[in-house]
Design an enzyme around this catalytic site. Structure first.
Site, PDB file in Angstrom:
ATOM      1  CG  HIS A 132      69.529  40.984  53.586  1.00  0.00           C
ATOM      2  ND1 HIS A 132      68.708  41.906  54.194  1.00  0.00           N
ATOM      3  CD2 HIS A 132      69.660  39.963  54.465  1.00  0.00           C
ATOM      4  CE1 HIS A 132      68.363  41.468  55.393  1.00  0.00           C
ATOM      5  NE2 HIS A 132      68.919  40.286  55.587  1.00  0.00           N
ATOM      6  CE  LYS A 180      66.145  38.845  53.203  1.00  0.00           C
ATOM      7  NZ  LYS A 180      65.899  38.468  54.561  1.00  0.00           N
ATOM      8  CG  ASP A 186      51.619  33.857  36.417  1.00  0.00           C
ATOM      9  OD1 ASP A 186      52.663  33.482  35.835  1.00  0.00           O
ATOM     10  OD2 ASP A 186      50.645  33.100  36.590  1.00  0.00           O
TER      11      ASP A 186
END
EC number: 2.7.8.5
Length: 513
Positions: free
Chosen positions: A173, A175, A180
């Site tokens: 889950h 995110k 870079d």
């Protein structure tokens, strides 16, 4: 009472037992949160490197710009990648950037690593996997796609439980989107709704190589214990790795725990050494300044006024850092402090509910009204989920009223025509302050799933800088502006009617959504 006691649950692998950890906080402003670095690496940065975004469109445009300008690495961790036109445009951006990188040097330095959930990413004929296979086929040396499969979905359960329902057992889950040395922390997935009309939260940390390195290593670690997508749409484990659902469950979880904790502990050690080195340099620098005047400071890096603490929660692997830190923040919040807590899915753990109802701070809890719940209008059993959330909300509100806490603990419902609500996190205002000095932002929803089933990550951002505090305050205000205060009459409205079967089933299934 030492903050080091917070570490005790981590010292009994594979599954530590957690109690509300005692902690003594330093009294001075933002520095009172430095106890968090006893658990995780502390990254000191300038507040000028932090930008708070406010809309899905802004988030989507930033993703595209960052992909197009990436030179060394693109690392994306999400629940899934959608299959629409907007998602295809993201994949096209990746392809274009990889192609340019190859043409520029003949052999590309650019590496793309994508981590998704296996069950959600495999749903349907056209899915996250089919979206990404062309990249794997075209750039096999530069692209890696890892699909995390929970070790709890195995054996007969895995054979019998149907698609979609298998996602209730446990998910990847997290995110995190990094390009870079720029990192975006969010609760948003890579899907068209999250790019258009699903409200979430998003923070960009610019030019932050140490933070980018940490999250790259974290995603690599989870990727190493995940299934690797192949060019022919098959999956296989890396050589020498225990299989998540065919291998020994305890051996797999212990291996995963070691791999992730290596990342956390090595980053902590690195940051402590860097902190000590910087401290000695600044001592020497200040003595030079006193002798040579303020012009001597030209080459010195500005003193950090903002600190980033990554909080990881992976209960299947026995890692409960986010839970410990969140519980401690709720426990130690002083009288007249204000906590604004938001979740798209109001289903708090019993421990969090007890702390909110039993401590002294004021709470303003923002949650989704039924119409902006992500499951509103869904087919089949899923269509009843908003009603289940109404029932859970009503039970909590009744408890607040029973304890005569309505002034201290206030519920507010987000409502916005044509939108859904997915924002999660909290903002902490110290007593007497009109601006927050701490926010939590990332993937956890403060519910049973986030604490016990799924892999989660968020960051605590602590800042002394008034301009950044103002940004965070405006973010909070903008979300809460679209809300109405919950009262007894809220639950008398016709759209709040909960069928008897939903009331009966909710206690049995609330730990799965």
């Amino acid at each position: 009472r030492s903050s080091w006691l917070l570490l005790a649950p981590l010292l009994t692998p594979p599954v530590p037992v957690i109690t509300a950890p005692p902690c003594s906080l330093c009294p001075e402003g933002a520095h009172r949160f430095q106890w968090i670095r006893n658990l995780v690496p502390e990254f000191g940065i300038s507040s000028s490197h932090v930008k708070v975004l406010s809309s899905p469109a802004e988030f989507y445009e930033l993703l595209k710009v960052q992909i197009k300008t990436a030179k060394q690495r693109v690392v994306m961790a999400s629940l899934y990648l959608g299959t629409g036109l907007l998602e295809q445009e993201l994949v096209d951006c990746l392809e274009e950037t990889l192609e340019k990188s190859l043409q520029a040097k003949g052999s590309s330095n650019l590496r793309v690593s994508i981590l998704l959930d296996y069950t959600r990413g495999s749903r349907g004929r056209k899915n996250s996997r089919t979206m990404l296979i062309p990249l794997l086929q075209r750039f096999p040396e530069q692209v890696r796609v890892s699909l995390f499969h929970t070790p709890n979905l195995r054996g007969l359960l895995r054979l019998l439980i149907p698609e979609r329902f298998n996602e209730t057992i446990g998910l990847q889950h997290i995110k995190v989107y990094l390009f870079d040395d720029n990192v975006i922390l969010s609760g948003a997935n890579l899907s068209d709704l999250y790019f258009t009309n699903r409200q979430d939260r998003y923070v960009l940390l610019q030019d932050s190589p140490e933070i980018a390195d940490f999250f790259t290593e974290l995603v690599d670690a989870i990727g190493d214990v995940s299934l690797q997508l192949q060019q022919d749409d098959t999956v296989q484990m890396m050589e020498g790795m225990v299989h998540p659902y065919q291998g020994d469950k305890m051996a797999y979880c212990e291996r995963a725990n070691r791999r992730v904790m290596e990342v956390i502990n090595s980053a902590r050690t690195r940051q402590e050494l860097l902190h000590a080195k910087t401290f000695h340099s600044s001592q020497q620098g200040s003595s030079l300044l006193s002798q040579q005047g303020s012009q001597a400071s030209g080459g010195l890096k500005p003193e950090p006024d903002t600190w980033i603490y990554p909080l990881i929660q992976m209960k299947p692997f026995g890692i409960q850092i986010d839970e410990m830190v969140t519980e401690t923040l709720l426990t130690e919040a002083e009288r007249d402090a204000r906590i604004y807590l938001t979740t798209g899915y109001f289903n708090l753990t019993q421990a969090y509910m007890d702390l909110i109802l039993g401590t002294r701070a004021e709470y303003r809890i923002l949650l989704a009204s039924p119409e902006v719940n992500g499951f509103f209008g869904a087919k089949g059993v899923a269509g009843a989920i908003p009603a289940a959330y109404v029932y859970i909300e009503h039970q909590f509100y009744s408890e607040v009223c029973y304890l005569h806490q309505q002034e201290r603990v206030q519920l507010q419902e987000y409502s916005r025509a044509g939108w859904t609500f997915h924002a999660k996190g909290l903002w902490l205002y110290l007593a007497g302050s009109d601006l927050p000095c701490l926010t939590l932002i990332g993937s956890p929803n403060f519910g049973y799933r986030s604490v016990h089933r799924d892999l989660e990550a968020q960051v605590a951002i602590v800042t002394e800088n008034r301009a950044l505090q103002q940004q965070l305050h405006q973010e909070q205000e903008q979300l809460y502006l679209c809300s109405g205060v919950v009262s007894s009459s809220t639950f008398e409205q016709p759209n709040r009617y909960v069928k008897l079967w939903v009331k009966l089933v909710t206690p049995l299934i609330k730990n799965f959504f």
